[in-house]
Design an enzyme around this catalytic site. Structure first.
Site, mmCIF file in Angstrom:
data_model
loop_
_atom_site.group_PDB
_atom_site.id
_atom_site.type_symbol
_atom_site.label_atom_id
_atom_site.label_comp_id
_atom_site.label_asym_id
_atom_site.label_seq_id
_atom_site.Cartn_x
_atom_site.Cartn_y
_atom_site.Cartn_z
ATOM 1 N N GLY B 71 0.800 -1.221 0.000
ATOM 2 C CA GLY B 71 0.000 0.000 0.000
ATOM 3 C C GLY B 71 0.832 1.270 0.000
ATOM 4 O O GLY B 71 0.283 2.362 -0.054
ATOM 5 N N GLN B 72 2.143 1.122 0.062
ATOM 6 C CA GLN B 72 2.985 2.317 0.109
ATOM 7 C C GLN B 72 2.847 3.110 -1.189
ATOM 8 O O GLN B 72 2.736 2.531 -2.268
ATOM 9 C CB GLN B 72 4.444 1.920 0.300
ATOM 10 C CG GLN B 72 4.719 1.325 1.665
ATOM 11 C CD GLN B 72 6.138 0.825 1.778
ATOM 12 O OE1 GLN B 72 7.064 1.451 1.314
ATOM 13 N NE2 GLN B 72 6.293 -0.327 2.401
ATOM 14 N N GLY B 73 2.886 4.432 -1.023
ATOM 15 C CA GLY B 73 2.648 5.335 -2.152
ATOM 16 C C GLY B 73 3.424 4.962 -3.398
ATOM 17 O O GLY B 73 2.888 4.953 -4.496
ATOM 18 N N ARG B 74 4.685 4.593 -3.203
ATOM 19 C CA ARG B 74 5.513 4.361 -4.390
ATOM 20 C C ARG B 74 5.195 3.038 -5.085
ATOM 21 O O ARG B 74 5.629 2.805 -6.200
ATOM 22 C CB ARG B 74 6.978 4.435 -4.021
ATOM 23 C CG ARG B 74 7.395 3.352 -3.031
ATOM 24 C CD ARG B 74 8.759 3.608 -2.477
ATOM 25 N NE ARG B 74 8.709 3.412 -1.033
ATOM 26 C CZ ARG B 74 9.774 3.220 -0.311
ATOM 27 N NH1 ARG B 74 10.948 3.263 -0.856
ATOM 28 N NH2 ARG B 74 9.681 3.019 0.986
ATOM 29 N N TYR B 75 4.464 2.135 -4.392
ATOM 30 C CA TYR B 75 4.107 0.867 -5.045
ATOM 31 C C TYR B 75 2.669 0.844 -5.535
ATOM 32 O O TYR B 75 2.237 -0.119 -6.122
ATOM 33 C CB TYR B 75 4.307 -0.306 -4.065
ATOM 34 C CG TYR B 75 5.736 -0.512 -3.664
ATOM 35 C CD1 TYR B 75 6.698 -0.860 -4.603
ATOM 36 C CD2 TYR B 75 6.134 -0.359 -2.344
ATOM 37 C CE1 TYR B 75 8.014 -1.045 -4.243
ATOM 38 C CE2 TYR B 75 7.449 -0.546 -1.959
ATOM 39 C CZ TYR B 75 8.391 -0.890 -2.923
ATOM 40 O OH TYR B 75 9.677 -1.066 -2.560
#
Lengths: 506, 192
Positions: B71-75
């Site tokens: 869920g991290q922004g970069r993924y």
């Protein structure tokens, strides 16, 4: 001017118009206070009037803790003061002559600036008052005469004594006469400077600017003064970059309307930028400085003080902050304006305009909670506004200033080089000298032929010349084209004012 | 159920379903998936997912293959590459993170408007997670904030859950199983 709307780029995460938050940008910071990967918002609240100064901590949308401050805060920074685990930052609040250090939100240490020299006459007068030799009224007279004459200013105690009504003076003298007279300066700005590493969680020194025109660098653990620098005027805003042990730059905007750059191992400023108006905002973007002037203008300078650009703004600046998104390699400047707008500039280009319900007095951009691109603003009416940058937001670098039109850089659709052209070019390159000689020979022959024809005309009395100087005959020959066929045009201008044109195709 | 499905059921072969597990970072996706696995296969420590991981678990009639996305922004830009494969979506929300509810809504809207999702009748199960946190929002409030009532063309269901204790998870998975078997039957009816 066309304004790029903010709706496509920012998400409205939170707005509390009655948060009761009265602060300005130097008193706001974001830090992972619990070491749980979730950043809190730290605010030094100025309160209203002289009451209600508080250190407030917000978590998400809610106020999670607040503690009273003794004096008006002038700056608030979070910094790592040691290498102990867990890595939680300390909070430094500058107010009056002191820096209050909080660890785990509990008071931990109080640093007081070294006192200044006290006027010896003033000291004598208070000595006499203590011994009861003079009454408060004569004390007032003597202090007033000292204030007018002496070059060393009076202490705060004497100044507040002079402002009292005669009825209150006696009580004031009784209360204070036993303590020695001290003269203290106050802190005007505070920043952090990494000690020896540039890591995000590296130990940082505190850098303090004072009313007495000094800049101090404090050791993060012992709180002793590591370095002391002198400025020509009192600092108001400061920007620090670099590492103390390696090389650093302290850029200071001063009350005399100039910006000074201090460097390691020099007590005096290295560079000076004199501005046309007083600076109201100072931020660093990469290696450049962006300065907001109180004449509604924004200036860009290199760190050596060379002016890069200037733009004018639609309204006075209320506050400024850097917008730094390292994950996307994006840096820009946020400028809060009095007309309830926040502009985002990269260099001199306006990238986005955010309309706010109230004029913004304080801006802070960074990681809040778990979200990297969070914009936190406090408004004039005490509101708290949080916006989050969309993951998909992209900023276009549109140049708003008039310049060369875009079509200028569009390449024309020209023909490709033909084989003939290339062969010709090769030939010219290989036998250039021969061609030149042939041309010169032909030119000489042409001249000779012309001269012969002219002579023949003269000899056979054809009068090829204009008979009088007042009625001249002019001929102009123009050769057009590159060959193998040429267009040759001759313009005759005669006395009859009729222009004859002849085109010869050669 | 068709004869083949019955036969498959007797043989212990269950129908495979691909599920995407989406949601912001720190909402509890991996913890929920971990809870749904048989107790002997559960991991003790849950660390932030990098990229995505594929997990499998079985219910009474279906075998789920879950794409547990980071869920991290970069993924988050990886999500859309798996929309085509997904036959159902589990969307996890941190009910205690009021600030980022707008971010969750934004990601949900992007998901619903994606061409691979928009015109498919794909069931979406919402887990309003972290109900154990003191000031967590109720599932009703969460569905209001995410404007779930606007989803007209897809079956959806929201459950209040506490993934640490495993409360509320079974209800959601039962709903998902019903949806999947129903849609299977519909497909078969259409075919026959």
């Amino acid at each position: 001017m066309e304004l790029s709307s903010d709706a496509g780029k920012w998400l409205d995460a939170h707005y509390d118009p009655v948060a009761g938050l009265y602060t300005f940008s130097p008193c706001m910071d974001l830090a992972d206070l619990n070491g749980d990967g979730e950043n809190r918002l730290l605010v030094g609240d100025l309160g209203s009037g002289s009451l209600g100064m508080k250190l407030k901590v917000y978590r998400g949308t809610a106020l999670s803790s607040e503690s009273a401050l003794l004096d008006l805060p002038t700056g608030l920074v979070s910094f790592f003061m040691d290498l102990h685990e867990p890595r939680v930052p300390a909070v430094a609040v500058a107010s009056g002559p002191c820096v209050y250090i909080y660890k785990n939100l509990r008071p931990y240490f109080k640093f007081t600036l070294p006192g200044l020299d006290v006027n010896s006459l003033e000291q004598d007068v208070w000595q006499q008052a203590r011994e009861g030799q003079i009454d408060p009224l004569s004390l007032k007279e003597m202090l007033e005469s000292i204030r007018n004459k002496a070059d060393v200013p009076l202490s705060v105690r004497s100044l507040s004594f002079l402002s009292l009504e005669p009825s209150e003076m006696d009580e004031f003298v009784q209360l204070h006469k036993q303590q020695p007279v001290k003269r203290q300066t106050v802190i005007t700005c505070i920043q952090t400077l990494k000690k020896s590493t540039s890591d995000d969680d590296g130990v940082s020194c505190l850098v303090i600017g004072t009313e007495s025109c000094h800049v101090y660098v404090l050791d993060p653990e012992a709180f002793i003064i590591l370095s002391k620098m002198v400025l020509p005027s009192a600092p108001t805003m400061m920007n620090v970059t670099g590492q103390y042990d390696v090389e650093f730059r302290v850029t200071v905007a001063c009350r005399n309307g100039s910006i000074y750059v201090l460097r390691r191992e020099s007590e005096k400023p290295k560079y000076c930028i004199e501005l046309s108006s007083h600076p109201v905002g100072l931020v660093r973007v990469g290696k450049n400085l962006v300065v907001g002037g109180n004449d509604e203008s924004l200036h860009g300078f290199t760190q050596k003080g060379k002016k890069l650009w200037k733009i004018s703004l639609p309204a006075p600046i209320t506050t400024m902050a850097t917008m730094d998104l390292p994950t996307r390699g994006f840096q820009a400047v946020l400028v809060g304006l009095a007309n309830c707008e926040v502009h985002l500039y990269r260099d001199k280009n306006l990238l986005s305009t955010i309309r706010t319900p109230d004029a913004v007095t304080s801006i802070c951009f960074g990681r809040y909670g778990r979200e990297d691109g969070t914009l936190i603003m406090a408004t004039k009416g005490g509101g708290l506004l949080v916006k989050i940058l969309k993951r998909t937001a992209a900023f276009e670098d549109k140049d708003s200033t008039p310049g060369p039109p875009l079509t200028q850089s569009v390449r024309l659709n020209t023909h490709k080089k033909t084989k003939l052209y290339v062969d010709q070019m090769m030939r010219e390159r290989e036998s250039g000298t021969v061609m030149h000689r042939a041309f010169q020979m032909d030119l000489s022959r042409l001249r000779l032929a012309t001269a012969k024809a002219y002579l023949k005309a003269l000899e056979s009395s054809l009068t090829p010349m204009s008979s009088s100087l007042s009625e001249p005959l002019k001929m102009n020959a123009v050769v057009q084209g590159l060959g193998p066929s040429f267009n040759c045009s001759f313009h005759h201008t005669g006395l009859s004012l009729v222009t004859k044109e002849e085109h010869w195709l050669l | 159920m068709g004869l083949f499905d019955k036969l498959a059921g007797w043989l212990g072969l269950k129908k495979e379903v691909n599920v995407l597990c989406l949601g912001l970072d720190n909402s509890g996706k991996t913890t929920i998936i971990n809870r749904l696995k048989p107790s002997n296969a559960q991991a003790q420590d849950i660390v932030p997912t990098i990229g995505f991981s594929i997990e499998k678990f079985k219910t009474s009639s279906l075998s789920f293959t879950v794409f547990d996305m980071s869920g991290q922004g970069r993924y988050r830009n990886l999500w859309e590459h798996y929309y085509k494969e997904g036959q159902a979506i589990i969307f996890v929300i941190d009910s205690a993170d009021k600030l980022r509810m707008v971010v969750a809504k934004e990601e949900l809207d992007t998901l619903l408007n994606h061409p691979d999702i928009k015109h498919r009748r794909i069931p979406i199960l919402f887990f309003a997670n972290k109900m154990d946190v003191r000031d967590a929002l109720s599932s009703v409030k969460v569905s209001q904030l995410l404007c779930l009532e606007n989803i007209k063309d897809k079956p959806w269901h929201i459950c209040a859950t506490d993934a640490l204790k495993g409360e509320g998870l079974q209800e959601g998975v039962d709903w998902l199983q019903d949806q999947m078997t129903q849609s299977n039957q519909n497909n078969q009816n259409m075919r026959s």
